[in-house]
Design a protein around this motif. Sequence first.
Motif, PDB file in Angstrom:
ATOM      1  N   HIS A  32       0.815  -1.211   0.000  1.00  0.00           N
ATOM      2  CA  HIS A  32       0.000   0.000   0.000  1.00  0.00           C
ATOM      3  C   HIS A  32       0.854   1.268   0.000  1.00  0.00           C
ATOM      4  O   HIS A  32       0.323   2.373  -0.106  1.00  0.00           O
ATOM      5  CB  HIS A  32      -0.917   0.024   1.223  1.00  0.00           C
ATOM      6  CG  HIS A  32      -1.845  -1.148   1.301  1.00  0.00           C
ATOM      7  ND1 HIS A  32      -2.783  -1.417   0.332  1.00  0.00           N
ATOM      8  CD2 HIS A  32      -1.966  -2.146   2.218  1.00  0.00           C
ATOM      9  CE1 HIS A  32      -3.454  -2.507   0.645  1.00  0.00           C
ATOM     10  NE2 HIS A  32      -2.967  -2.975   1.791  1.00  0.00           N
ATOM     11  N   SER A  50      -6.113   5.765  -3.224  1.00  0.00           N
ATOM     12  CA  SER A  50      -7.222   4.812  -3.056  1.00  0.00           C
ATOM     13  C   SER A  50      -6.806   3.523  -2.350  1.00  0.00           C
ATOM     14  O   SER A  50      -7.550   2.545  -2.364  1.00  0.00           O
ATOM     15  CB  SER A  50      -7.845   4.459  -4.420  1.00  0.00           C
ATOM     16  OG  SER A  50      -8.262   5.632  -5.086  1.00  0.00           O
ATOM     17  N   ASN A  52      -5.880   1.052   0.872  1.00  0.00           N
ATOM     18  CA  ASN A  52      -6.226   0.888   2.277  1.00  0.00           C
ATOM     19  C   ASN A  52      -5.001   1.150   3.131  1.00  0.00           C
ATOM     20  O   ASN A  52      -3.860   1.118   2.637  1.00  0.00           O
ATOM     21  CB  ASN A  52      -6.720  -0.535   2.533  1.00  0.00           C
ATOM     22  CG  ASN A  52      -8.017  -0.825   1.804  1.00  0.00           C
ATOM     23  OD1 ASN A  52      -8.879   0.031   1.702  1.00  0.00           O
ATOM     24  ND2 ASN A  52      -8.146  -2.047   1.289  1.00  0.00           N
ATOM     25  N   LEU A  53      -5.213   1.383   4.400  1.00  0.00           N
ATOM     26  CA  LEU A  53      -4.085   1.499   5.310  1.00  0.00           C
ATOM     27  C   LEU A  53      -3.389   0.143   5.415  1.00  0.00           C
ATOM     28  O   LEU A  53      -4.030  -0.907   5.252  1.00  0.00           O
ATOM     29  CB  LEU A  53      -4.562   1.944   6.691  1.00  0.00           C
ATOM     30  CG  LEU A  53      -4.994   3.406   6.819  1.00  0.00           C
ATOM     31  CD1 LEU A  53      -5.628   3.635   8.180  1.00  0.00           C
ATOM     32  CD2 LEU A  53      -3.818   4.347   6.611  1.00  0.00           C
ATOM     33  N   SER A  55      -2.029  -3.296   6.780  1.00  0.00           N
ATOM     34  CA  SER A  55      -2.572  -4.195   7.805  1.00  0.00           C
ATOM     35  C   SER A  55      -1.657  -4.205   9.018  1.00  0.00           C
ATOM     36  O   SER A  55      -0.537  -3.676   8.976  1.00  0.00           O
ATOM     37  CB  SER A  55      -2.681  -5.611   7.245  1.00  0.00           C
ATOM     38  OG  SER A  55      -1.380  -6.135   6.990  1.00  0.00           O
TER      39      SER A  55
END
Length: 466
Positions: A32, A50, A52-53, A55
Amino acid sequence: MSKIMSFDEMYTKVVDGKYSFGTGSWAVASPHITMKLNEYGEYQPELKESANLPSEKELKAMQDSCLSLSEKNESDVAEKAFSNIPDIKFDNRIGFYSGLYIGHVTEGKFRENGSSGGFGTWIFKELLERGKIDGVIQVKESTENSKLFEYGISNSLEQICTSAKTRYYPVELSEVINKIKNTDGNYAIIGLPSYIMETRLLSDVFPQLKKRIKFMIGLICGHQKSTKFAEFLAWQCGINPGNLQRINFRKKMKDGNASDYAIEVTGLVNGKSQTIVRRMRDLIGSDWGQGIFKISASDFTDDVMNETADVTLGDAWLPEYVKDSKGNNVIIVRNPVIKEIIEDGIKNSKISVTRVNVEKVFSSQAAHFRHTQRELAYRLYKKEKAKMWVPQKRVVASNDFPWIRKRIQDKREEICKKVPLIYAKAVNKNDIMYFETRMAKLSKSYKNLYTIKGIQDKIKKELKLK
């Protein structure tokens, strides 16, 4: 084990705090994250659009592989890598070592085509010929117009030799390391202390990297630069920002000392490509101590001698060697395979080296040690006094320094902070004199401090003689 930080906390401490070395380790730890050059020509990690952060698992990998956040320091990593090697020795200034040498390569044109003694390329050649590696991860000229250099993989001696020069230019590792994660083979890598250390840390996170990256060649370097350093050198030669195509930062000159090298730049002048050579001493930026266009994180490392590398290479900045314009290397060997390569090279007259002691190696980088290791304590003290977060280092914060040394450190910090801002305005105005005039004032006040220091040193000497 420390708690796993959130992405925002990690970013605030490392990137916003200017403790990021721009190596790209976060972009290896998480898909990411991407690496981009900011407006000041420094690599920094960013969350992809766009995306996600990261994990929790990725956040842990990011934290564990980041030099500024990892629970492991250079001593921890070096201890694990080298302490069990037979006959290995240790010194708290240079780390582990099994052999110390100064000299140059006599075989072929390795010395002629290298920045100093030619050892980096020659060691890669030996590893390749002995079947120890299939390729080398090294800095190469970029095929992208947006940057001059990038890390890539060389699979032949010809490719290795093409990239045999020092690059005072930012690069990042994520693209090439992500390839290595998914490509079988044995590799060697070359890099500055932060790059080698974070590659070690990444290898602890990703077993495939530990399996495939067999040798790490470390370079000694005073500090990392932004892209604006190359751009400004070229601008002084008549090549305006945006028009620089190629640069050789260390062109050897036959009629001077090893330290009296030139730059060679190629770029557009009035719409036509021109190549220009200028001696570095005649350009603003030649005083490495002033640190113009320095990456701020460079002032928060205590690793002078690239202690986690299998072999460390640097310039032999000593009176008896600096007169040789062809250049010589300081060599600190830790890995037994590379020790064998060096000793075989001596026996077969492929190299000309002198075995030296720790003091000689230390002396070759004495000023670097003073700024990077010893006076880091004062820089840490200033941060802690201001109640600012600082990475955990092996040096303890202290204000116990002579007044003049503290003022020199203060001025270096001022130059580091102000230069990118002044330069950005100069580029916006298309006025190099705007920068040079303001830089001259900073430089004058810096040199004045050394004048005061010289007077103080002279008085102390005279008092001792009495």
